[in-house]
Design a protein around this motif. Structure first.
Motif, PDB file in Angstrom:
ATOM      1  N   ALA A   1       0.569   4.078  -2.773  1.00 55.63           N
ATOM      2  CA  ALA A   1       0.322   5.252  -2.081  1.00 55.63           C
ATOM      3  C   ALA A   1       1.254   6.537  -2.778  1.00 55.63           C
ATOM      4  O   ALA A   1       0.786   7.513  -3.007  1.00 55.63           O
ATOM      5  CB  ALA A   1       0.196   5.304  -0.645  1.00 55.63           C
TER       6      ALA A   1
ATOM      7  N   TYR B   1      -7.106   0.429  -1.623  1.00 54.29           N
ATOM      8  CA  TYR B   1      -6.381   0.234  -0.283  1.00 54.29           C
ATOM      9  C   TYR B   1      -7.446  -0.680   0.310  1.00 54.29           C
ATOM     10  O   TYR B   1      -8.570  -0.606   0.331  1.00 54.29           O
ATOM     11  CB  TYR B   1      -5.945   1.399   0.383  1.00 54.29           C
TER      12      TYR B   1
ATOM     13  N   SER C   1       0.751  -1.206  -0.039  1.00 54.88           N
ATOM     14  CA  SER C   1       0.138  -0.034   0.002  1.00 54.88           C
ATOM     15  C   SER C   1       0.776   1.345  -0.194  1.00 54.88           C
ATOM     16  O   SER C   1       0.438   2.212  -0.579  1.00 54.88           O
ATOM     17  CB  SER C   1      -0.823   0.032   1.266  1.00 54.88           C
ATOM     18  N   TRP C   2       1.959   1.318   0.633  1.00 55.82           N
ATOM     19  CA  TRP C   2       2.770   2.376   0.981  1.00 55.82           C
ATOM     20  C   TRP C   2       3.615   2.836  -0.733  1.00 55.82           C
ATOM     21  O   TRP C   2       3.558   3.726  -1.042  1.00 55.82           O
ATOM     22  CB  TRP C   2       3.897   2.103   1.897  1.00 55.82           C
TER      23      TRP C   2
ATOM     24  N   LEU D   1      -3.134   4.557   6.073  1.00 54.43           N
ATOM     25  CA  LEU D   1      -2.307   3.709   5.713  1.00 54.43           C
ATOM     26  C   LEU D   1      -2.073   2.937   6.900  1.00 54.43           C
ATOM     27  O   LEU D   1      -1.381   1.774   6.842  1.00 54.43           O
ATOM     28  CB  LEU D   1      -1.177   4.823   5.251  1.00 54.43           C
TER      29      LEU D   1
END
Length: 752
Positions: free
Chosen positions: A214, A407, A210-211, A475
């Motif tokens: 993102a 996400y 996800s990071w 997050l």
């Protein structure tokens, strides 16, 4: 910091829970011993065996307690580091007279209309399984945008391709902390150079990946090279470093207030809720009048602002058409808190947790861009204030310029009407997804606009307006693996021990008390439930709306690959590219769990029976026995063949484009097209520049390690890029086959 103290006390009970389990149940690991026999030799043998099993059980108990103790110490250290960092910054670095002011100024950003223009909008809840209107329009725009790129990727003339036939490709990034983030960026770099990334419609992610997604969808605008440049600098220091955090706040005050705005606001709201009388018997008429007046005043200010903005818009279009009044004064946190007190009599305030701080620190490390400087002063930092909002990522998605990010997180439903652990009889995870357009439950079909996520709602009506929940919070929730249940922590031990020990532990795991499965020593990310008391005709949705607060955690608790959002039938994804950077990759049950989810949700297009590993299930000894009696028993040879191709033949992409077992679902009216699943595990490669490098055994690739050298970042990113480049022709052919299938399917139904 009382919430951190609460977390530590929860952690202190972890070893105690295991210590007081009924270990007498584990004195026999195979069969119950006979109570009596006439054979003396047999009696002696059984006695020896009993003593041996008792010793084995005690040994396992000590091993588990030691491992849990290690986990406990590691988590305690992380919490202590985070606590020290925050205390040093707020209590020691700032003068006492400025501490409250700094927190209030941080919180003010949550109601700053320049940062949160959505404060002028009123929200509502959408019910249904269909994708929203904006997403449907996005799919069409994306197909037109990638038309030429797709034709070039599969080697066909662009004029021969109807955009309706372009397969919807979804990337499925796995969890795995910073290892997954760096590997995902390395894979995306290779896809970008090969032209595959330009053909993707969805970027779905779990936890660590996800990071990467993102960053790609914020400051990098889809460019993985830009993200890797920032990662090189960001990874040089730990995000839990007190000195690093203090320096960040002192040298970047305005940016720091954007990063910590959500925590500050939630802290002040918590204080307001503690002073708000909850018991109606203790509430005086004066209290009611004062709170009602504050709420009306606050709503009146919002109304005045909307009216002023409307008049301003008309005056721009038709000069002189309105009598423009002066701009209303900015809303203040004091006004919000006064209005909030009235709401807190019926709606609880979400408690702060370690996940809030963790999310803010992640945001600083991942979304704040780190630019290398020529001198030795360290990187310069840049942050566009738009990126504190998930909904801001819709700007590039609206015109189809970038794929849509998805996400994920899960809610741990434990099986009772009020989600009470003492009444739990069933435990399962329910999937939530976060897109730039909507946030909601895949399992319940309940959705709210992303820009309204974070507002307290009752029966579909907002109680007061506050800025969209901070993207750092999302997050944090999406990657909060440390919020695992006690049983999940024990399973981490199970995966770390040799296969022979795992076999002996199977009976132990079968008998673990249900409480260890539903107990979470560290509480998950909790915020207002947007579906609280929502009118519903289903018991499932009514249960979801039964509590004012919603708790979410890392989706890797259920599946470390985000199959759920990509398998939604109404989304219509045709190709799923799985980038699996999981630890203990060969014993993970991700495909088995995806198949179970597909069966429960009526996903006819899943390629039934496919598995990448011969020992796919998390507990192979148990699952293999069940497999012999299941409809999948005939797929064993297929699974062993896949295992051989991956390990022995150095194949780094396995293609599953048709079922190898019968579907458990009722026979459909027409034969569905199977989803094509491309599985790319993060494995060493003998042809790589460093053939001995194995992410599974390299210490710096540990899931929770957040400090890497530039050389380590390059090594892992280059391996992921190398594996992807090696397999790009296999991927190209699979995508081309999916295109032909989709085209043939359309022509058949059109009667052509």
């Amino acid at each position: 910091m009382s919430w951190l103290t609460d977390v530590k006390s929860r952690l202190d009970t972890l070893a105690s829970q295991v210590q007081h389990m009924d270990w007498s149940a584990f004195t026999s690991f195979e069969t119950d011993l006979p109570q009596s026999t006439t054979n003396t030799a047999s009696n002696q043998s059984n006695a020896n065996k009993s003593a041996e099993n008792t010793t084995q059980a005690e040994s396992l108990k000590k091993q588990i307690l030691n491992q849990i103790g290690a986990v406990q110490a590691q988590l305690n250290q992380r919490i202590d580091d985070a606590k020290a960092a925050l205390e040093d910054v707020v209590q020691h670095m700032l003068p006492p007279q400025l501490q409250k002011a700094w927190v209030a100024e941080c919180a003010q950003a949550c109601i700053d209309k320049e940062i949160h223009p959505e404060l002028l909008q009123t929200t509502s809840v959408r019910l249904g399984q269909d994708i929203c209107k904006q997403e449907a329009e996005f799919q069409q725009k994306r197909a037109r945008h990638i038309h030429r790129s797709f034709a070039e990727f599969i080697g066909e003339p662009v004029e021969s391709i109807d955009p309706r036939d372009i397969p919807l490709i979804g990337i499925a990034g796995s969890g795995g902390g910073f290892r997954a983030m760096v590997a995902t960026l390395g894979s995306y770099r290779a896809m970008h150079l090969a032209g595959l990334a330009q053909c993707v419609t969805y970027d779905a992610a779990v936890s660590g990946s996800s990071w990467a997604i993102a960053a790609l969808h914020t400051y990098a605008n889809g460019n993985p090279l830009k993200v890797l440049d920032s990662v090189h600098e960001a990874m040089k220091t730990s995000m839990f470093s007190t000195a690093n955090l203090s320096e960040f706040i002192t040298e970047n005050d305005g940016m720091a207030k954007r990063v910590f705005a959500d925590i500050a606001a939630r802290y002040l709201l918590s204080a307001a809720s503690s002073s708000a009388p909850i018991d109606s018997q203790e509430t005086t008429n004066a209290d009611n009048l004062q709170s009602a007046s504050a709420a009306e005043s606050f709503l009146g200010r919002i109304t005045d602002e909307i009216s002023w903005q409307s008049k301003r818009a008309l005056d721009i279009l038709f000069p002189g058409s309105t009598q423009q009044s002066s701009k209303p004064a900015p809303l203040t946190m004091d006004e919000l808190l006064s209005a909030a007190k009235a709401v807190f009599k019926t709606v609880s305030v979400p408690p702060l947790s370690i996940v809030d701080l963790y999310g803010a620190l992640l945001f600083r490390k991942v979304i704040v861009q780190h630019l290398k400087q020529d001198d030795d002063k360290g990187p310069s930092l840049q942050l566009d204030s738009r990126w504190v909002r998930l909904s801001a990522q819709s700007a590039a998605v609206d015109q189809g310029q970038l794929p849509m990010p998805l996400y994920t997180a899960v809610r741990h439903f434990i099986g009772s009407d009020d989600n009470d652990p003492d009444k739990a009889q069933l435990s399962k995870y329910q999937w939530f997804e976060f897109s730039p357009y909507e946030v909601g439950s895949i399992d319940h079909g309940a959705w709210i606009p992303s820009w309204a996520f974070g507002r307290p709602m009752v029966d579909g009506h907002e109680q007061f307006k506050i800025g969209e929940v901070h993207f750092g919070g999302i997050l944090g929730a999406a990657s909060s693996a440390f919020c695992a249940s006690v049983k999940a922590m024990i399973m981490e031990i199970y995966m770390a021990v040799p296969a022979a020990v795992r076999s002996a532990m199977d009976p132990l795991l079968d008998r673990i008390e249900h409480g260890t499965e539903i107990a979470h020593p560290i509480p998950p990310y909790t915020l207002y439930n947007p579906f609280y008391q929502i009118a519903s005709s289903t018991a499932e949705l009514a249960e979801l709306g039964s509590k004012p607060l919603l708790s979410l955690m890392d989706a890797g608790m259920d599946n470390n690959l985000p199959f759920a959002p990509l398998l939604r039938p109404e989304r219509g994804v045709d190709v799923i590219v799985c980038l699996d950077a999981s630890a203990n990759i060969e014993i993970m049950p991700w495909f088995a769990r995806a198949e179970a989810w597909a069966s429960d949700h009526g996903v006819e297009r899943w390629p039934w029976g496919v598995r990448p590993w011969a020992a796919d299930p998390l507990r192979p000894s148990k699952a293999e026995a069940e497999l012999d009696q299941s409809t999948l028993s005939g797929t064993r040879s297929v699974r062993q063949s896949m295992n051989k191709r991956i390990r022995d033949d150095n194949i780094r992409c396995v293609v599953f484009d048709q079922p190898v077992a019968l579907s458990p679902l009722p026979k459909p009216k027409s034969l569905p097209r199977s989803v094509t699943v491309l599985y790319l595990p993060l494995l060493p490669n003998p042809n790589f520049r460093n053939p001995g490098f194995d992410p599974e055994t390299a210490d710096f690739c540990g899931t929770f390690n957040d400090k890497w050298s530039s050389e380590q970042v390059d090594l892992l990113a280059d391996l992921a890029s190398f594996n992807m480049t090696q397999e790009i022709e296999r991927i190209r052919e699979a995508v081309k086959v999916a295109y032909k299938r989709k085209r043939a399917h359309r022509l058949y139904h059109e009667g052509l």
